[in-house]
Design a protein around this motif. Structure first.
Motif, short mmCIF file in Angstrom:
data_model
loop_
_atom_site.label_atom_id
_atom_site.label_comp_id
_atom_site.label_asym_id
_atom_site.label_seq_id
_atom_site.Cartn_x
_atom_site.Cartn_y
_atom_site.Cartn_z
N ALA A 1 0.83 -1.21 0.00
CA ALA A 1 0.00 0.00 0.00
C ALA A 1 0.86 1.26 0.00
O ALA A 1 0.57 2.24 -0.71
CB ALA A 1 -0.93 -0.02 1.21
N GLU A 2 1.94 1.24 0.77
CA GLU A 2 2.85 2.39 0.79
C GLU A 2 3.51 2.58 -0.57
O GLU A 2 3.68 3.71 -1.03
CB GLU A 2 3.90 2.19 1.88
CG GLU A 2 3.34 2.30 3.30
CD GLU A 2 4.35 1.90 4.36
OE1 GLU A 2 5.45 1.41 3.98
OE2 GLU A 2 4.05 2.06 5.56
N ALA A 3 3.85 1.45 -1.22
CA ALA A 3 4.47 1.55 -2.54
C ALA A 3 3.52 2.17 -3.55
O ALA A 3 3.93 2.97 -4.41
CB ALA A 3 4.91 0.16 -3.01
N VAL A 4 2.24 1.83 -3.45
CA VAL A 4 1.26 2.41 -4.38
C VAL A 4 1.18 3.92 -4.20
O VAL A 4 1.28 4.69 -5.17
CB VAL A 4 -0.14 1.77 -4.17
CG1 VAL A 4 -1.17 2.47 -5.07
CG2 VAL A 4 -0.12 0.28 -4.48
N THR A 5 0.99 4.37 -2.98
CA THR A 5 0.80 5.80 -2.76
C THR A 5 2.08 6.59 -3.05
O THR A 5 2.01 7.71 -3.55
CB THR A 5 0.32 6.07 -1.33
OG1 THR A 5 1.20 5.44 -0.39
CG2 THR A 5 -1.08 5.52 -1.13
N GLU A 6 3.23 6.00 -2.78
CA GLU A 6 4.49 6.69 -3.10
C GLU A 6 4.70 6.76 -4.61
O GLU A 6 5.26 7.73 -5.13
CB GLU A 6 5.66 5.97 -2.44
CG GLU A 6 5.69 6.14 -0.91
CD GLU A 6 6.70 5.23 -0.24
OE1 GLU A 6 7.43 4.51 -0.97
OE2 GLU A 6 6.76 5.24 1.01
N SER A 7 4.23 5.73 -5.32
CA SER A 7 4.36 5.73 -6.78
C SER A 7 3.41 6.73 -7.43
O SER A 7 3.68 7.22 -8.52
CB SER A 7 4.06 4.31 -7.30
OG SER A 7 4.07 4.26 -8.69
N ALA A 8 2.29 7.05 -6.74
CA ALA A 8 1.28 7.99 -7.26
C ALA A 8 0.84 7.65 -8.68
O ALA A 8 0.95 8.45 -9.60
CB ALA A 8 1.81 9.42 -7.20
N PRO A 9 0.30 6.41 -8.89
CA PRO A 9 -0.10 6.01 -10.24
C PRO A 9 -1.37 6.70 -10.70
O PRO A 9 -2.12 7.27 -9.90
CB PRO A 9 -0.33 4.51 -10.08
CG PRO A 9 -0.83 4.37 -8.67
CD PRO A 9 -0.03 5.39 -7.88
N ASP A 10 -1.61 6.62 -12.00
CA ASP A 10 -2.87 7.14 -12.55
C ASP A 10 -4.03 6.21 -12.21
O ASP A 10 -5.18 6.65 -12.21
CB ASP A 10 -2.75 7.29 -14.06
CG ASP A 10 -1.81 8.41 -14.42
OD1 ASP A 10 -2.24 9.57 -14.41
OD2 ASP A 10 -0.63 8.13 -14.70
N ILE A 11 -3.74 4.95 -11.93
CA ILE A 11 -4.78 3.99 -11.56
C ILE A 11 -4.12 2.80 -10.88
O ILE A 11 -2.97 2.46 -11.18
CB ILE A 11 -5.60 3.56 -12.80
CG1 ILE A 11 -6.92 2.90 -12.37
CG2 ILE A 11 -4.79 2.64 -13.71
CD1 ILE A 11 -7.94 2.77 -13.50
N LEU A 12 -4.87 2.16 -9.98
CA LEU A 12 -4.46 0.91 -9.34
C LEU A 12 -5.42 -0.18 -9.81
O LEU A 12 -6.63 -0.03 -9.72
CB LEU A 12 -4.52 1.04 -7.82
CG LEU A 12 -4.41 -0.26 -7.00
CD1 LEU A 12 -3.07 -0.95 -7.23
CD2 LEU A 12 -4.65 0.00 -5.52
N VAL A 13 -4.86 -1.28 -10.32
CA VAL A 13 -5.64 -2.43 -10.73
C VAL A 13 -5.27 -3.60 -9.83
O VAL A 13 -4.14 -4.09 -9.88
CB VAL A 13 -5.40 -2.80 -12.21
CG1 VAL A 13 -6.26 -4.01 -12.60
CG2 VAL A 13 -5.67 -1.62 -13.12
#
Length: 396
Positions: free
Chosen positions: A88-100
């Motif tokens: 979850a931390e990796a997702v928010t740090e990456s700041a993607p345009d979308i999470l699948v």
């Protein structure tokens, strides 16, 4: 949290798949998205070998999540919670345009809830619905708070989400719809399917725990069938990493199976089979598409069985029955999974019985039930991912 940039050079898509089946879905989705966006897309996330071939460098090896059974999960709980938090931390740090998130809801949904709490601006797609129609239906309503759209593999799932007041859900099609040619016999294979002795498939499962629970009772059933004078050629498809476990368990069988390794050989066995004895699961849908009548069974540990029997809310646990909308395939679950009960049903599907004919008649309509039009499931999924990105951010 600091505002994210309004523009970027490329779209960033974060995908999470932690099982082999999800890895296949993720890889096919990545392939179509790259076709649509070209160089203007970057992928990040968690996946296996097939997603790696499409360019994903996984945040951790998905083998770390190959855990079966309640006791094993409890033992590994600190590790699981740490991986959920780190992902979850990796997702928010990456700041993607979308999470699948792809299948594996016990892991991916926990990640998604954390991501939504930390950064609500990241749209979240759930590719493969959890079985809210079978058990724990309240999950559908809860998903509204952290899932923007569900991509369903089964045609009845969108209506289930509407009924359960869940997030928007679209049927994109099952990946098996893209593999019909590898599941259906040509002329020579059809002749072998109809010839004597009939080919009988035995499919005890794709996990070690399933092998442990099913091999003995399947072997006893087959021995009793042979003792009645019924002739058959026995094939047992499995994967290389399970070969030793299957081989060791089959040594106790009175009727020795020919063990078939690898996916191409497995599909070839489906194309010549007259009938199957199978563990409940996606394999029942493969067999139905292949027009192979079957008897199904399922055993789990005592604790899992207690939970399953208390919470199941459908009148069949057989995926093919649910897709077909009628219980044409016999199922023998837990205490009913005995050689005494499996034997007469297996005898019926090997012979030209009313049970066999009823299954074949139902299987003939499965293409229409699962149809997705002219688009592949991966293309339909990609369309919704891109539309969700467009709605959440800037035009693609």
């Amino acid at each position: 949290m600091a505002a994210r940039p309004a523009t970027s050079v490329a779209r960033k898509i974060f995908l999470i798949a932690t099982e082999e089946s999800g890895d296949r879905l993720g890889a096919n989705l990545m392939k179509v998205l790259r076709q649509r966006l070209g160089d203007a897309v970057r992928f990040d996330g968690v996946g296996g070998q097939q997603m790696a071939r499409e360019g994903l460098i996984s945040r951790f090896p998905i083998e770390q999540l190959s855990i079966m059974g309640l006791a094993a999960v409890v033992k590994q709980l600190p590790k699981l919670l740490r991986l959920i938090r780190q992902t979850a931390e990796a997702v928010t740090e990456s700041a993607p345009d979308i999470l699948v998130i792809i299948d594996s809801p016990d892991f991916t949904h926990r990640v998604a809830r954390r991501v939504r709490a930390r950064d609500p601006s990241i749209p979240i797609i759930d590719y493969v619905s959890p079985s809210v129609w079978a058990w724990r239906p309240g999950r559908a309503r809860a998903m509204v708070s952290y899932v923007d759209h569900v991509l369903a593999l089964l045609p009845f799932e969108p209506e289930a989400y509407r009924r359960l007041r869940g997030p928007p859900c679209s049927y994109v099609g099952h990946p098996l719809a893209e593999q019909l040619g590898s599941l259906r016999p040509d002329t020579a294979e059809q002749k072998r399917r109809e010839a004597a002795p009939p080919v009988l498939l035995v499919l005890p499962g794709s996990r070690r725990g399933e092998i442990r629970h099913h091999m003995a009772v399947f072997g006893e059933t087959l021995a009793r069938l042979a003792d009645e004078g019924v002739a058959f050629e026995l094939l047992l498809p499995t994967m290389p990493h399970l070969q030793q476990a299957v081989t060791d368990a089959a040594k106790a069988w009175k009727v020795a199976p020919r063990i078939v390794l690898g996916e191409p050989e497995r599909r070839a066995a489906f194309r010549i089979a007259r009938a199957a004895l199978a563990k409940s699961g996606t394999v029942t849908l493969e067999l139905a598409i292949s027009a192979v009548p079957m008897v199904t069974a399922y055993r789990v540990g005592a604790a899992e069985a207690w939970i399953m029997l208390k919470m199941i809310r459908v009148n069949s646990v057989i995926l093919a029955n649910l897709v077909l909308g009628e219980n044409v395939i016999p199922e023998f679950i837990q205490h009913d999974c005995t050689a005494e009960k499996l034997l007469p049903a297996l005898r019926d599907v090997l012979t030209d019985s009313p049970m066999r004919q009823r299954q074949l008649a139902a299987f003939a309509g499965i293409d229409g039930i699962m149809a997705t039009g002219n688009q592949s499931p991966s293309a339909r999924a990609a369309d919704i991912v891109l539309a969700t990105m467009r709605k959440a951010r800037r035009p693609v």
